[in-house]
Design an enzyme around this catalytic site. Structure first.
Site, PDB file in Angstrom:
ATOM      1  N   HIS A 111      22.920  77.360  73.450  1.00  0.00           N
ATOM      2  CA  HIS A 111      22.832  76.480  72.281  1.00  0.00           C
ATOM      3  C   HIS A 111      24.207  76.115  71.723  1.00  0.00           C
ATOM      4  CE1 HIS A 111      18.586  77.403  72.519  1.00  0.00           C
ATOM      5  NE2 HIS A 111      18.867  78.685  72.409  1.00  0.00           N
ATOM      6  N   ARG A 166      27.639  67.686  73.141  1.00  0.00           N
ATOM      7  CA  ARG A 166      28.510  67.112  72.126  1.00  0.00           C
ATOM      8  C   ARG A 166      29.256  65.877  72.608  1.00  0.00           C
ATOM      9  NH1 ARG A 166      30.956  73.036  70.555  1.00  0.00           N
ATOM     10  NH2 ARG A 166      28.989  73.933  69.864  1.00  0.00           N
TER      11      ARG A 166
END
Length: 232
Positions: A111, A166
């Protein structure tokens, strides 16, 4: 399952709705165009979470059922006739158990490292997980994919797919749709260059032998050398 501390979110006012912190205001003072956008555009909010309040961690805690277990997979299978993929797997044992219970794919992920510091690195788990369950399920990897070479290395070790996390968000924040397109272009260029340097022309040609472990050696507590930083 509970949310991590997410300390950066708290420091930066990343809540629902987002908050302006003193640090944000100080950074914006020399940027008049930011103030113009802030004052003339609609209020920043999450379209799907407009009725929710609090920090992201609080939202996650409220959304998660702490009683969930492997037995719930049987209920999900009854409800959903399609493919089932479980994300967030962090060890070989869970990978094997999930495949035995009939899932079609697993995503090795910690995560983004925001939940538990020093959680297992998914790339390090990949080879053994592929050996154990790769013939019976699609193995994917998430976390740490910051370059096209990371994608090539993951595919070489048996991953069928990688999540870039990201990287595309950086592109989105910087330039909207055009920024995401640019992110994909950069990754594509890096993937193609890496494959050319390795002497392969298709993903199918990639194999573990193409991955070299470049070790930055550090001393463990027992004096053992611990290898870090795998690279293609």
């Amino acid at each position: 399952p509970v949310a991590g501390a997410r300390l950066r979110d708290k420091r930066n006012g990343f809540s629902i709705p987002p908050q302006l912190t003193l640090g944000t205001i100080v950074n914006a003072i020399p940027r008049p165009w930011w103030w113009y956008d802030f004052l003339t555009t609609p209020k920043l909010e999450f379209a799907s979470l407009s009725t929710t309040g609090g920090t992201v961690g609080e939202l996650l805690n409220a959304a998660m059922d702490p009683t969930i277990s492997y037995d719930d997979l049987a209920v999900i299978r009854e409800i959903w006739p399609g493919k089932i993929v479980v994300k967030g797997v962090q060890n070989v044992e869970d990978s094997v158990r999930l495949v035995d219970l009939g899932v079609d794919g697993i995503v090795l992920s910690n995560h983004g490292g925001r939940q538990l510091d020093r959680a297992p690195v998914p790339f390090h788990l990949l080879p053994q997980v592929v050996r154990e369950v790769g013939r019976d399920a699609t193995v994917m990897v998430d976390t740490g994919i910051m370059n096209g070479a990371d994608i090539v290395a993951s595919v070489a070790l048996g991953a069928r797919f990688t999540l870039i996390g990201r990287a595309y968000l950086y592109g989105l924040m910087a330039g909207g749709r055009a920024g995401v397109d640019r992110t994909i272009q950069i990754l594509r260029t890096e993937i193609e260059r890496t494959m050319k340097l390795l002497g392969v022309s298709t993903l199918a040609e990639l194999e573990p032998a193409h991955v070299t472990q470049l070790h930055r050696l550090t001393r463990g507590q027992a004096g053992a050398e611990v290898p870090v930083t795998p690279r293609a």
